[in-house]
Design an enzyme around this catalytic site. Structure first.
Site, PDB file in Angstrom:
ATOM      1  N   SER A 178       0.791  -1.235   0.000  1.00 31.02           N
ATOM      2  CA  SER A 178       0.000   0.000   0.000  1.00 31.02           C
ATOM      3  C   SER A 178       0.821   1.282   0.000  1.00 31.02           C
ATOM      4  CB  SER A 178      -0.963   0.012   1.183  1.00 31.02           C
ATOM      5  OG  SER A 178      -0.246  -0.160   2.379  1.00 31.02           O
ATOM      6  N   HIS A 206      -5.539  -3.338  -2.921  1.00 31.30           N
ATOM      7  CA  HIS A 206      -5.161  -2.344  -3.947  1.00 31.30           C
ATOM      8  C   HIS A 206      -4.954  -2.984  -5.328  1.00 31.30           C
ATOM      9  CE1 HIS A 206      -4.509   0.751  -0.870  1.00 31.30           C
ATOM     10  NE2 HIS A 206      -3.966  -0.212  -0.144  1.00 31.30           N
ATOM     11  N   LYS A 227     -12.208   0.653  -1.647  1.00 31.60           N
ATOM     12  CA  LYS A 227     -11.255   1.315  -2.553  1.00 31.60           C
ATOM     13  C   LYS A 227     -11.817   1.242  -3.979  1.00 31.60           C
ATOM     14  CE  LYS A 227      -7.690   0.088   0.791  1.00 31.60           C
ATOM     15  NZ  LYS A 227      -7.799   1.252   1.659  1.00 31.60           N
TER      16      LYS A 227
HETATM   17  C1  LIG Z   1      -3.468  -3.540   2.057  1.00 29.40           C
HETATM   18  C2  LIG Z   1      -4.638  -3.066   2.852  1.00 29.40           C
HETATM   19  N1  LIG Z   1      -5.414  -3.972   3.456  1.00 29.40           N
HETATM   20  C3  LIG Z   1      -6.490  -3.602   4.175  1.00 29.40           C
HETATM   21  C4  LIG Z   1      -6.839  -2.288   4.306  1.00 29.40           C
HETATM   22  C5  LIG Z   1      -8.026  -1.897   5.130  1.00 29.40           C
HETATM   23  O1  LIG Z   1      -9.122  -1.716   4.319  1.00 29.40           O
HETATM   24  P1  LIG Z   1     -10.329  -0.783   4.785  1.00 29.40           P
HETATM   25  O2  LIG Z   1      -9.917   0.611   4.495  1.00 29.40           O
HETATM   26  O3  LIG Z   1     -11.478  -1.278   3.982  1.00 29.40           O
HETATM   27  O4  LIG Z   1     -10.507  -1.026   6.259  1.00 29.40           O
HETATM   28  C6  LIG Z   1      -6.086  -1.319   3.676  1.00 29.40           C
HETATM   29  C7  LIG Z   1      -6.511   0.111   3.784  1.00 29.40           C
HETATM   30  O5  LIG Z   1      -5.968   1.049   3.873  1.00 29.40           O
HETATM   31  C8  LIG Z   1      -4.941  -1.699   2.947  1.00 29.40           C
HETATM   32  O6  LIG Z   1      -4.164  -0.786   2.353  1.00 29.40           O
END
Ligand SMILES: Cc1ncc(COP(=O)(O)O)c(C=O)c1O
Length: 371
Positions: A178, A206, A227
């Site tokens: 991320s 992502h 997202k």
């Molecule tokens: C790789 C990854 N997994 C999980 C999440 C968490 O997702 P959510 O924003 O739906 O809680 C994020 C969010 O920023 C993320 O970047």
């Protein structure tokens, strides 16, 4: 120690580290909006990669669900906040990922907690990439398993760790990381997992432009509705027996209110767009915008690594002066010395907006920085 002096100490420590974070409101629907104070900006800070948070079909589906089922679900899925829209969304998610079953959580964060908590235990080994998202790191802690953190994308080290353990092993990795926007070597990781009998959990939060996730009886896919699908929530999908276990054991599923029906309906409508020719066109458009900024880069997250925290903050300020909102990312979100700008692109950006960003980066930042 009194609470007052503890609080003062903590506040001072945050100030002294010069890492105090503040919440800024952006009054926007899509990339263009007004920051509190009234400055008009183009935002490169959103993960709404396909611009579906304001797609007409998504808005209409959310409104219909609002009127049919109300604003909130009122209780946890199992007792009985579950509405037909949740099951319909899960069926569509499973079909999309070619999986037997899917389960929706209130967020992607909760999905990683729930899955890792449900599958862990003292007799388990969890191997986690060092750059995995915080929700995975916390999920590893909640798993009560032995946790081995392997160097970023280092499949040989992962193999060596697995070869030394006789515990039931689980490997967890982001598909797209991320903060760097790079991708995990999933085919190699899956091969190692298959050889060592390990379960593979891949977080595709992502992964709007790929990579492909290898199938398998021992692969679980975690994702988010927040997202590319422009709504809110998370999910896991895979073989039905695994999902059944997660339903019964994942505390962040069992002990929380079902996602709000309009939110689930918005995600379902967005998913239908993604699976349609329009969805392909949006992904192609996003791909071409990424190539405009960083040719061949594998994801819409493009980091500009500047190293120094103040340099990153100054760069973000200079871009903001030109009407471009690009967040500076600093420790603890990235390792010390890894401060950066994090650009995220969306199919909702125009070519012109991306060109303005490229020019601004050239004019204000590039003096030996890596992109
Ligand atoms: C790789 C990854 N997994 C999980 C999440 C968490 O997702 P959510 O924003 O739906 O809680 C994020 C969010 O920023 C993320 O970047």
């Amino acid at each position: 120690v009194s609470w007052v002096s503890w609080l003062e100490g903590q506040t001072r420590a945050i100030e002294q580290s010069r890492r105090r974070r503040v919440i800024r409101d952006l009054d926007a629907r899509g990339p263009v909006g007004l920051l509190s104070g009234g400055k008009r900006v183009v935002s490169f800070a959103s993960n709404d990669y396909l611009g579906l948070s304001f797609h007409p079909q998504v808005l209409a589906a959310a409104c219909d669900a609002l009127h049919r089922w109300g604003a909130g679900a009122g209780s946890a899925r199992l007792i009985v906040g579950s509405r037909p829209i949740h099951s319909e969304l899960e069926a569509e998610l499973a079909a999309w990922k070619d999986a037997e079953r899917a389960l929706v959580f209130a967020s992607g964060y909760a999905a990683n907690h729930g899955v890792l908590g449900a599958l862990g235990g003292k007799d388990a080994l969890v191997c986690s990439d060092e750059l995995n998202h915080a929700s995975i790191i916390d999920g590893c802690r909640l798993s009560r398993a032995e946790v081995a953190v392997y160097h970023h994308a280092d499949v040989d080290q992962l193999d060596a760790i697995l070869s030394r353990s006789n515990k039931r092993a689980l490997v967890v990795t982001d598909a797209v990381f991320s903060m760097d926007g790079d991708i995990a070597p999933l085919a190699d990781i899956a091969r190692v997992c298959a050889r060592r009998g390990a379960l593979l959990v891949v977080d595709e939060a992502h992964a709007v432009l790929g990579p492909e996730v290898p199938d398998g009886a021992h692969v679980l896919r975690v994702g988010t509705l927040s997202k590319s699908l422009g709504s809110m929530g998370g999910f896991v999908c895979g073989p039905a027996r695994w999902i059944e276990l997660v339903v019964n054991r994942a505390r962040s599923f069992v002990f929380t209110t079902a996602s709000a029906p309009p939110v689930a309906a918005a995600a379902l409508a967005a998913l239908r767009v993604v699976r349609s020719p329009e969805g392909c066109a949006l992904k192609n458009r996003l791909r071409s915008l990424v190539d405009r900024l960083a040719p061949g880069h594998p994801s819409p997250i493009v980091p500009v690594i500047l190293g120094d925290e103040q340099r990153s903050l100054d760069a973000a300020t200079r871009l903001l002066e030109r009407g471009l909102l690009v967040p500076a990312i600093r420790p603890p979100t990235v390792p010390p010395g890894g401060s950066r700008l994090r650009i995220s692109l969306s199919a909702a950006h125009t070519e012109e907006q991306v060109d303005v960003l490229c020019d601004a980066l050239r004019a204000t930042i590039y003096q030996g920085a890596d992109a």
